[in-house]
Design an enzyme around this catalytic site. Structure first.
Site, PDB file in Angstrom:
ATOM      1  N   LEU A   1      -0.129  -8.974 -18.417  1.00 10.24           N
ATOM      2  CA  LEU A   1       0.908  -8.479 -17.281  1.00 10.24           C
ATOM      3  C   LEU A   1       0.413  -7.242 -16.717  1.00 10.24           C
ATOM      4  O   LEU A   1       0.357  -6.877 -16.540  1.00 10.24           O
ATOM      5  CB  LEU A   1       2.197  -7.980 -18.706  1.00 10.24           C
ATOM      6  CG  LEU A   1       2.375  -8.697 -19.605  1.00 10.24           C
ATOM      7  CD1 LEU A   1       3.537  -7.933 -20.269  1.00 10.24           C
ATOM      8  CD2 LEU A   1       2.504 -10.357 -18.996  1.00 10.24           C
TER       9      LEU A   1
ATOM     10  N   THR B   1      -0.019  -6.952  -9.531  1.00  9.55           N
ATOM     11  CA  THR B   1      -1.421  -5.939  -8.087  1.00  9.55           C
ATOM     12  C   THR B   1      -1.644  -4.983  -8.862  1.00  9.55           C
ATOM     13  O   THR B   1      -2.537  -4.501  -9.161  1.00  9.55           O
ATOM     14  CB  THR B   1      -0.507  -6.209  -6.967  1.00  9.55           C
ATOM     15  OG1 THR B   1      -0.550  -7.843  -6.408  1.00  9.55           O
ATOM     16  CG2 THR B   1      -1.729  -5.742  -6.143  1.00  9.55           C
ATOM     17  N   CYS B   2      -0.199  -4.495  -9.049  1.00  8.32           N
ATOM     18  CA  CYS B   2      -0.597  -2.586  -9.141  1.00  8.32           C
ATOM     19  C   CYS B   2      -1.136  -2.705 -10.668  1.00  8.32           C
ATOM     20  O   CYS B   2      -2.492  -1.308 -10.256  1.00  8.32           O
ATOM     21  CB  CYS B   2       1.766  -2.262  -9.465  1.00  8.32           C
ATOM     22  SG  CYS B   2       1.054   0.124 -10.315  1.00  8.32           S
TER      23      CYS B   2
ATOM     24  N   LYS C   1      -6.964   4.193  -8.792  1.00  6.50           N
ATOM     25  CA  LYS C   1      -6.604   5.619  -8.169  1.00  6.50           C
ATOM     26  C   LYS C   1      -7.935   5.669  -9.510  1.00  6.50           C
ATOM     27  O   LYS C   1      -8.334   6.849  -9.183  1.00  6.50           O
ATOM     28  CB  LYS C   1      -5.350   5.293  -9.186  1.00  6.50           C
ATOM     29  CG  LYS C   1      -4.504   6.358  -7.766  1.00  6.50           C
ATOM     30  CD  LYS C   1      -4.118   5.313  -6.720  1.00  6.50           C
ATOM     31  CE  LYS C   1      -4.882   5.194  -5.503  1.00  6.50           C
ATOM     32  NZ  LYS C   1      -4.185   3.421  -5.306  1.00  6.50           N
TER      33      LYS C   1
ATOM     34  N   GLU D   1      -9.555   1.015  13.476  1.00  4.77           N
ATOM     35  CA  GLU D   1      -8.031   1.267  13.114  1.00  4.77           C
ATOM     36  C   GLU D   1      -7.939  -0.004  14.822  1.00  4.77           C
ATOM     37  O   GLU D   1      -8.587   0.981  15.503  1.00  4.77           O
ATOM     38  CB  GLU D   1      -8.061   1.806  12.634  1.00  4.77           C
ATOM     39  CG  GLU D   1      -6.053   1.780  13.320  1.00  4.77           C
ATOM     40  CD  GLU D   1      -5.072   0.919  12.293  1.00  4.77           C
ATOM     41  OE1 GLU D   1      -5.330   0.716  10.773  1.00  4.77           O
ATOM     42  OE2 GLU D   1      -4.140   0.058  13.408  1.00  4.77           O
TER      43      GLU D   1
ATOM     44  N   ILE E   1      -6.189  -4.902   6.332  1.00  4.68           N
ATOM     45  CA  ILE E   1      -5.279  -4.882   7.124  1.00  4.68           C
ATOM     46  C   ILE E   1      -3.931  -5.601   7.243  1.00  4.68           C
ATOM     47  O   ILE E   1      -2.955  -5.962   8.020  1.00  4.68           O
ATOM     48  CB  ILE E   1      -5.417  -6.190   8.434  1.00  4.68           C
ATOM     49  CG1 ILE E   1      -5.653  -7.791   7.760  1.00  4.68           C
ATOM     50  CG2 ILE E   1      -7.921  -5.453   9.085  1.00  4.68           C
ATOM     51  CD1 ILE E   1      -5.650  -8.713   8.808  1.00  4.68           C
TER      52      ILE E   1
ATOM     53  N   ASP F   1       6.710  -7.325  -3.665  1.00  5.07           N
ATOM     54  CA  ASP F   1       6.328  -7.681  -2.418  1.00  5.07           C
ATOM     55  C   ASP F   1       6.529  -8.665  -1.919  1.00  5.07           C
ATOM     56  O   ASP F   1       6.404  -8.772  -0.588  1.00  5.07           O
ATOM     57  CB  ASP F   1       4.848  -7.768  -2.279  1.00  5.07           C
ATOM     58  CG  ASP F   1       4.795  -6.032  -2.873  1.00  5.07           C
ATOM     59  OD1 ASP F   1       4.858  -4.975  -2.337  1.00  5.07           O
ATOM     60  OD2 ASP F   1       2.257  -5.600  -2.557  1.00  5.07           O
TER      61      ASP F   1
ATOM     62  N   ALA G   1       5.099   0.047  -4.555  1.00  6.44           N
ATOM     63  CA  ALA G   1       4.924  -0.174  -6.535  1.00  6.44           C
ATOM     64  C   ALA G   1       6.698   0.406  -6.705  1.00  6.44           C
ATOM     65  O   ALA G   1       7.039  -0.320  -7.130  1.00  6.44           O
ATOM     66  CB  ALA G   1       3.352   0.148  -7.042  1.00  6.44           C
TER      67      ALA G   1
ATOM     68  N   HIS H   1       3.571  30.894  -8.592  1.00  2.85           N
ATOM     69  CA  HIS H   1       3.074  31.664  -7.466  1.00  2.85           C
ATOM     70  C   HIS H   1       2.011  31.511  -9.104  1.00  2.85           C
ATOM     71  O   HIS H   1       1.910  32.137  -9.760  1.00  2.85           O
ATOM     72  CB  HIS H   1       3.369  33.037  -7.605  1.00  2.85           C
ATOM     73  CG  HIS H   1       1.375  33.982  -6.310  1.00  2.85           C
ATOM     74  ND1 HIS H   1       1.311  33.025  -5.375  1.00  2.85           N
ATOM     75  CD2 HIS H   1       1.185  34.600  -7.134  1.00  2.85           C
ATOM     76  CE1 HIS H   1       0.719  33.704  -5.074  1.00  2.85           C
ATOM     77  NE2 HIS H   1       0.907  34.702  -6.044  1.00  2.85           N
TER      78      HIS H   1
HETATM   79  P1  NAI Z   1      -1.213  -1.870   5.525  1.00  2.00           P
HETATM   80  O1  NAI Z   1      -0.258  -2.507   6.387  1.00  2.00           O
HETATM   81  O2  NAI Z   1      -0.723  -0.633   5.653  1.00  2.00           O
HETATM   82  O3  NAI Z   1      -3.088  -0.986   7.044  1.00  2.00           O
HETATM   83  C1  NAI Z   1      -3.483  -1.697   7.998  1.00  2.00           C
HETATM   84  C2  NAI Z   1      -4.195  -1.489   8.420  1.00  2.00           C
HETATM   85  O4  NAI Z   1      -4.614  -2.290   9.069  1.00  2.00           O
HETATM   86  C3  NAI Z   1      -2.285  -1.208  10.106  1.00  2.00           C
HETATM   87  O5  NAI Z   1      -2.835  -0.218  10.038  1.00  2.00           O
HETATM   88  C4  NAI Z   1      -2.990  -2.094  11.245  1.00  2.00           C
HETATM   89  O6  NAI Z   1      -3.069  -1.300  12.341  1.00  2.00           O
HETATM   90  C5  NAI Z   1      -4.611  -2.420  10.958  1.00  2.00           C
HETATM   91  N1  NAI Z   1      -5.373  -3.893  11.691  1.00  2.00           N
HETATM   92  C6  NAI Z   1      -4.063  -4.812  11.603  1.00  2.00           C
HETATM   93  N2  NAI Z   1      -5.722  -5.840  12.259  1.00  2.00           N
HETATM   94  C7  NAI Z   1      -6.412  -5.039  12.264  1.00  2.00           C
HETATM   95  C8  NAI Z   1      -7.687  -5.533  12.724  1.00  2.00           C
HETATM   96  N3  NAI Z   1      -7.739  -7.248  13.670  1.00  2.00           N
HETATM   97  N4  NAI Z   1      -8.673  -4.380  13.110  1.00  2.00           N
HETATM   98  C9  NAI Z   1      -8.620  -3.516  12.958  1.00  2.00           C
HETATM   99  N5  NAI Z   1      -7.317  -2.658  12.339  1.00  2.00           N
HETATM  100  C10 NAI Z   1      -6.597  -3.886  12.137  1.00  2.00           C
HETATM  101  O7  NAI Z   1      -2.167  -2.348   4.948  1.00  2.00           O
HETATM  102  P2  NAI Z   1      -3.358  -2.242   3.495  1.00  2.00           P
HETATM  103  O8  NAI Z   1      -3.596  -1.147   4.283  1.00  2.00           O
HETATM  104  O9  NAI Z   1      -3.598  -3.450   3.342  1.00  2.00           O
HETATM  105  O10 NAI Z   1      -2.417  -2.197   2.119  1.00  2.00           O
HETATM  106  C11 NAI Z   1      -1.098  -3.192   2.270  1.00  2.00           C
HETATM  107  C12 NAI Z   1       0.108  -2.556   1.131  1.00  2.00           C
HETATM  108  O11 NAI Z   1       0.351  -2.035  -0.032  1.00  2.00           O
HETATM  109  C13 NAI Z   1       1.448  -1.430   1.672  1.00  2.00           C
HETATM  110  O12 NAI Z   1       1.457  -1.777   2.235  1.00  2.00           O
HETATM  111  C14 NAI Z   1       0.681  -0.260   1.702  1.00  2.00           C
HETATM  112  O13 NAI Z   1       1.431   0.606   1.928  1.00  2.00           O
HETATM  113  C15 NAI Z   1      -0.001  -0.787   0.438  1.00  2.00           C
HETATM  114  N6  NAI Z   1      -0.837   0.414  -0.322  1.00  2.00           N
HETATM  115  C16 NAI Z   1       0.027   1.149  -1.099  1.00  2.00           C
HETATM  116  C17 NAI Z   1      -0.934   2.251  -1.322  1.00  2.00           C
HETATM  117  C18 NAI Z   1      -0.083   3.693  -2.139  1.00  2.00           C
HETATM  118  O14 NAI Z   1       1.139   4.008  -1.970  1.00  2.00           O
HETATM  119  N7  NAI Z   1      -1.424   4.234  -1.790  1.00  2.00           N
HETATM  120  C19 NAI Z   1      -2.574   2.063  -1.853  1.00  2.00           C
HETATM  121  C20 NAI Z   1      -3.019   0.643  -1.262  1.00  2.00           C
HETATM  122  C21 NAI Z   1      -1.832  -0.030  -0.074  1.00  2.00           C
END
Ligand code: NAI
Length: 460
Positions: free
Chosen positions: A39, A42-43, A52, A197, A263, A305, A314, A438
């Protein structure tokens, strides 16, 4: 296995297990179906928790290598198999905890692959399960880059978590949360890192000032980050991977031992029988839901998701799971306000935000005021040895807080207070009257609001 359930939840990730636990708490008879052996989804298994854990090991290496700054003689080097063992231990502990919790709430866990059939009902590996309500929580997987196969030296975060070594060099494609966290982690472990990016700035969903500060911090850490980079080809040989890209009108190639594709993520809905059951999907492939998380078929809900809601996080899945379980139990639950969901990224430096960015606030046409405080003005940040800032966006003239944006040490924890301030539409005066212990990093938040209220203490 047969017998009618009040609620059948498909998928035991953060969305599915929170829906199942809450429904059971509300005295519903619940089945939770999961095709994985464990269970957690992904998270727990491939996302938040293992990454993390790795980032914590990376932080320890960084701290040890900077030990002299705190008057301590030490240096650090990662032992990858021990780092992986730590990661596995943390995941196992969380999975065990969750499994025990699900059992203690009387939820029936059924291992198998579910398919939606008319009823509503599901078929799990050929056996039909009747249910009053069905909750689809099948999650997401990394999105591949078009024309680029995953395998060999080209990985997604799933394969990166299984890697048997620290690579000497990495090209990371995508500077969202996954890309920034892995780029940061690999750099801490000593790899040469290139981060590409497509959009004009790193962490493009964050406030522009945060993106700028992150680019500066990554440069200082020796990460080669290129924004506005459009990847044109990825080639692998026995020894390396080459990534061709265009940036600033120039064609360039980055070469490394591995390439991480980060991506974004795509929903997992294949084989779920959605079309046959009449459950509509969006063009992006997510399951269409209304603001109450109802699909186009009565008594079939979708969360997490896989659902068409705005953020794949998450903590959003937790909230959606609770909301659906409570609606099924007949409680009146308001729709989730996604604008108030905090966003956190665990790279070094950390990023955290809630509410509108400055640009978004200005786009609304409202008169906006901004207050930014450098964390170096805060005693505790200097002791911790890391800078950054807290930026508050508010309605001009002493109005409500619209957003808070932070970069720096432990801001992923500080954002909880910022979320309350924003959600409760507090003004600068409201927060200025509150107390920040503080010396703590939370004084950064307090100081930004003191400044906005026109009475800064530690800054000009
Ligand atoms: P994301 O959608 O947040 O970022 C993907 C990035 O890739 C975007 O900035 C996009 O512009 C760029 N991109 C897309 N195609 C590209 C290309 N061909 N060449 C270069 N750059 C390109 O997706 P990510 O980082 O894969 O995360 C997936 C999901 O998981 C998101 O919703 C994210 O918020 C979540 N997540 C959250 C975390 C957290 O809360 N700490 C940690 C990891 C993921």
């Amino acid at each position: 296995m047969a017998g009618a359930y009040d609620v059948v939840v498909v998928g035991a990730g953060t969305g599915g297990y929170s829906a199942a636990l809450r429904a059971a708490q509300l005295d519903r008879r619940v089945a939770l179906i999961e095709r994985d052996d464990r269970l957690g989804g992904t998270c727990l298994l491939r996302g938040c928790i293992p990454t993390k854990a790795l980032l914590r090991s990376a932080e320890v290496v960084d701290t040890l290598n900077r030990a002299g700054e705190w008057g301590v003689k030490a240096s650090g080097e990662a032992d990858w198999s021990a780092v992986r063992a730590f990661q596995d231990r943390i995941v196992d502990k969380n999975v065990q905890g969750l499994t025990g919790l699900v059992r203690s709430r009387g939820v029936d866990v059924i291992h198998g692959t579910a398919r939606l059939v008319a009823g509503p009902a599901v078929e799990v590996d050929g056996t039909r399960l009747e249910a009053e309500h069905i909750v689809l929580a099948t999650g997401s997987r990394p999105r591949p880059l078009r024309g680029v196969g995953i395998g060999g030296r080209v990985l997604t975060s799933d394969e990166a978590l299984e890697l048997d070594r620290i690579p000497a060099s990495v090209v990371v494609i995508g500077a969202g949360a996954v890309g920034c966290e892995f780029a940061s982690m690999y750099r801490s472990f000593g790899a040469d890192v290139t981060l590409l990016e497509a959009l004009p700035r790193l962490a493009p969903l964050e406030d522009e000032d945060v993106s700028k500060a992150l680019a500066r911090a990554f440069r200082k850490r020796g990460i080669t980050a290129v924004a506005g980079a459009s990847v044109t080809a990825v080639r692998q040989t026995d020894e390396l991977v080459e990534v061709d890209y265009e940036a600033g009108g120039e064609a360039r190639t980055a070469t490394a031992e591995i390439c991480l594709v980060a991506i974004g993520r795509e929903p997992v809905t294949d084989g779920l029988g959605l079309e046959e059951a009449g459950v509509r999907r969006t063009d992006a492939g997510t399951i269409s839901v209304d603001e109450r998380l109802r699909t186009t078929v009565e008594r079939v809900w979708a969360i997490g998701d896989a659902a068409s809601t705005p953020l794949q996080l998450a903590h959003v899945s937790f909230d959606e799971g609770y909301a659906v379980a409570e609606r099924i139990a007949g409680l009146d639950v308001a729709p989730i306000d996604y604008a108030l969901v905090p966003r956190v990224t665990y790279c070094t430096p950390e990023l955290a935000s809630v509410g509108l960015t400055e640009a978004q606030a200005r786009q609304t046409g409202a008169a906006v005021e901004v207050s930014t405080v450098d964390l170096r003005a805060i005693g505790k940040a200097n002791i911790v040895g890391e800078g950054g800032f807290v930026k508050v966006v508010a309605e001009a003239g002493g109005g409500r807080t619209l957003g808070v944006h932070m970069i720096g040490p432990h801001v992923t924890d500080l954002v909880a207070e910022a979320m309350l301030i924003t959600a409760w539409e507090a003004t600068a005066e409201d927060v200025a009257r509150m107390h920040h212990p503080h010396p703590t990093l939370s004084e950064g938040v307090g100081e930004a609001f003191l400044k906005l209220a026109g009475k800064p203490l530690h800054v000009p």
